[in-house]
Write an enzyme that holds these catalytic residues in place. Structure first.
Site, short mmCIF file in Angstrom:
data_model
loop_
_atom_site.label_atom_id
_atom_site.label_comp_id
_atom_site.label_asym_id
_atom_site.label_seq_id
_atom_site.Cartn_x
_atom_site.Cartn_y
_atom_site.Cartn_z
CB CYS A 85 -2.15 -0.82 5.10
SG CYS A 85 -2.88 -1.55 3.54
CG HIS A 194 0.24 2.35 2.89
ND1 HIS A 194 1.11 1.53 3.25
CD2 HIS A 194 -0.87 1.69 2.35
CE1 HIS A 194 0.39 0.17 2.92
NE2 HIS A 194 -0.65 0.47 2.41
CD GLU A 196 3.76 2.77 4.77
OE1 GLU A 196 3.09 3.61 5.28
OE2 GLU A 196 3.44 1.75 4.38
#
Lengths: 231, 82
Positions: A85, A194, A196
């Site tokens: 990002c 994302h 994560e």
């Protein structure tokens, strides 16, 4: 295996990135934007957020930070670097990846679980996927529209440098549905969504099997650990 | 105070959402003669004394390398104001 996670002023997802590294089995080293020392890490993650308040352009000021000088040198020498990002925006502003990211076509911030197609698995961060695999990870951005000039696009397509494409929905108007890129060497990968946020059952995207059970993002982090172990 | 003024605009063929939003508001207010609005940036670099030719060249380089991103923006003017 030591994975550095960089914190800039305004970074938001550094803690989630650290958690993802730990869940994947790696050791976290916190890196600070003002410290040019990479502390002998085996790989680096540039997490999401709004570094320096997105002043000037998203990622532009972070790209000038002392830690980035070291990361750019190390990346050019083969160090695995993942930009997520805002981290992707930093990589683009650092010229480690080509093109640019502009405000979403529909002008709205978007937050959704996003399907992606894995377009390239010859990288430090995607070697654990299957080519063409469909994965679902969260996407949340206001300026995620990827653009590049025609010549750059031809090179990206021709040389297989597109790592991920949006599937089913293009959420931000990115050209050629580009969600993420790799560099020629395959050590640098950047993407808007994302990974994560999709690493632990109970906290990831919904899947047909169960709510919040999606862990497709974990493969990014296990991929780099495997690559570091094997190299 | 001497300054170098750098003006940066989004590339002509790119969507400028901020400009579009302002244009829409102006249309609503009855300014039918205004056909389009584009919003860019004016960045002032301040100096103690009038910048030398070398410093002006350096500022142009900064404008191209850092103050703008050539993929999405153009530097439309670099003006010295002493």
């Amino acid at each position: 295996m030591k994975i550095g996670v960089v914190t800039f002023p305004g970074t938001l997802d550094d803690r989630d990135a650290q958690r993802a590294v730990r869940i994947a089995g790696g050791e976290v080293v916190k890196l600070w934007h003002a410290d040019a020392d990479l502390h002998s890490v085996d790989a680096v993650i540039l997490p999401g957020g709004f570094s320096f308040g997105d002043y000037l352009r998203c990622g532009a000021i972070a790209a000038q930070a002392p830690v980035m000088e070291s990361i750019i040198d190390a990346a050019n020498g083969g160090l695995p670097v993942l930009g997520i990002c805002n981290g992707f925006q930093v990589l683009v502003e650092s010229h480690l990846l080509p093109g640019g990211l502009i405000r979403n076509e529909h002008q709205h911030f978007i937050c959704r679980d996003q399907k992606l197609i894995v377009e390239n698995i010859d990288t430090a961060w995607t070697n654990g996927f299957k080519l063409g695999q469909e994965i679902t990870i969260p996407l949340k951005n206001g300026e995620g529209g990827y653009i590049a000039d025609d010549e750059t696009l031809r090179r990206l397509e021709g040389d297989g440098l597109i790592a991920f494409r949006y599937s089913e929905v293009n959420p931000n108007g990115s050209v050629n549905n580009i969600a993420g890129l790799r560099n020629e060497r395959g050590n640098v990968v950047g993407l808007m969504p994302h990974p994560e946020h999709a690493v632990e059952p109970g906290f990831g995207p919904d899947t047909p099997l169960a709510m919040r059970s999606g862990v497709d993002g974990l493969t990014f982090f296990t991929s780099v650990l495997n690559q570091v172990v094997n190299s | 105070m001497p300054k170098i003024i750098v003006e940066v605009m989004p590339k002509a063929d790119l969507l400028d959402p901020a400009g579009k939003a302002v244009a829409n508001a102006l249309q609503r207010k009855g300014n039918a003669e205004i056909t389009n609005v584009r919003i860019g940036k004016r960045i002032e670099l301040h100096y103690e004394v009038a910048p030398t030719e070398e410093q002006i060249e350096a500022a142009k380089q900064i404008a191209a390398d850092f103050l703008s991103n050539g993929v999405i923006e153009d530097v439309v003017a670099v003006t010295v104001e002493n």
